[in-house]
Design an enzyme around this catalytic site. Structure first.
Site: not given
Length: 255
Positions: A143, A156
């Protein structure tokens, strides 16, 4: 058909980016192990579409958050498909919480799925490549948040930052074995994990203002790069994070 005769294991392949990757691989000739958290109508549909594209598909169920499950999943994958040429670690989750509200349970779940799973599934794949006496390719779907802070999603970001260093270390350690390791770092992609954005037009407009190309990405935008990294065209690429974000990373300002 640059992936003709290759077999690729894709985790989280029933929806979103994973589904897009699985279908793109099949369109380029690859057979696909469709690894999913649960076998259901979605996984059946993906396998059907892969077979309609002329490739083979094998659904395999398992929770990548646990080492025992990872080992069983990989055993079943190789029993069904035989030799596996590439691994795409795509399965991932995020849980929103302010830092003061993050629970140990939620932290462990995010880190186990997003980092522990790719770590030990890659280990299984490397052992498989050694037994086969050949190289291979590992692609992690990371990501932009392996670099970019994301308030209220600290666990995350920690998992994706860890995935970046896992990739860098393995790229060096596994190079003598002929195994390449790379990350793909998507920005805002239209997937179930971002579905809520469609119901929040003000937030969506603010996000799009940060994306120079002016749109959310599609799973297909990521899938094409994944197919490239699994192909011989990418044989000399390792240790890299390749960003697919419409320019977001270098234009982002937290609202």
């Amino acid at each position: 058909m640059r992936l003709q005769g290759k077999t690729v294991l894709v985790t989280g392949a029933a929806s979103g980016i994973g589904r897009g990757i699985a279908l793109r691989l099949a369109s380029e000739g690859a057979n696909v192990v469709v690894a999913v958290h649960r076998l259901d109508e979605r996984s059946e549909q993906v396998c059907k579409q892969i077979r309609e594209a002329g490739a083979q598909a094998w659904p395999v169920q398992g929770d990548v958050a646990g080492v025992g499950e990872v080992e069983r999943l990989f055993r079943e994958a190789t029993a069904a498909a035989g030799s596996i040429d590439a691994l795409i670690n795509n399965a991932g989750i995020e849980i929103r919480a302010t830092f003061g509200e993050v629970t140990e349970e939620d932290y462990d779940r995010v880190l186990n799925v997003n980092l522990k799973g790719p770590f030990f599934l890659s280990q299984q794949f490397v052992q498989h490549c050694r037994q086969q006496g050949r190289g291979g390719k590992i692609v992690n779907i990371s990501s932009v948040h392996e670099d970019l802070p994301f308030p209220n999603f600290t666990s995350y970001c920690v998992s994706k930052g860890g995935l970046r260093m896992l990739m860098r270390n393995l790229a060096i350690e596994l190079a003598p074995l002929g195994i390449t390791v790379n990350n793909i770092a998507p920005g805002a992609i239209q997937t179930p994990i971002n579905k809520g954005l469609q119901q929040r037009p003000d937030q969506l407009r603010a996000l799009l203002a940060n994306i120079p190309l002016g749109r959310l990405g599609e799973p297909g935008d990521v899938a094409g790069l994944a197919a490239f990294l699994c192909s011989a065209d990418a044989d000399y690429i390792t240790g890299a994070t390749l960003v697919i974000d419409g320019g977001l990373l270098w234009n982002y300002a937290e609202q």
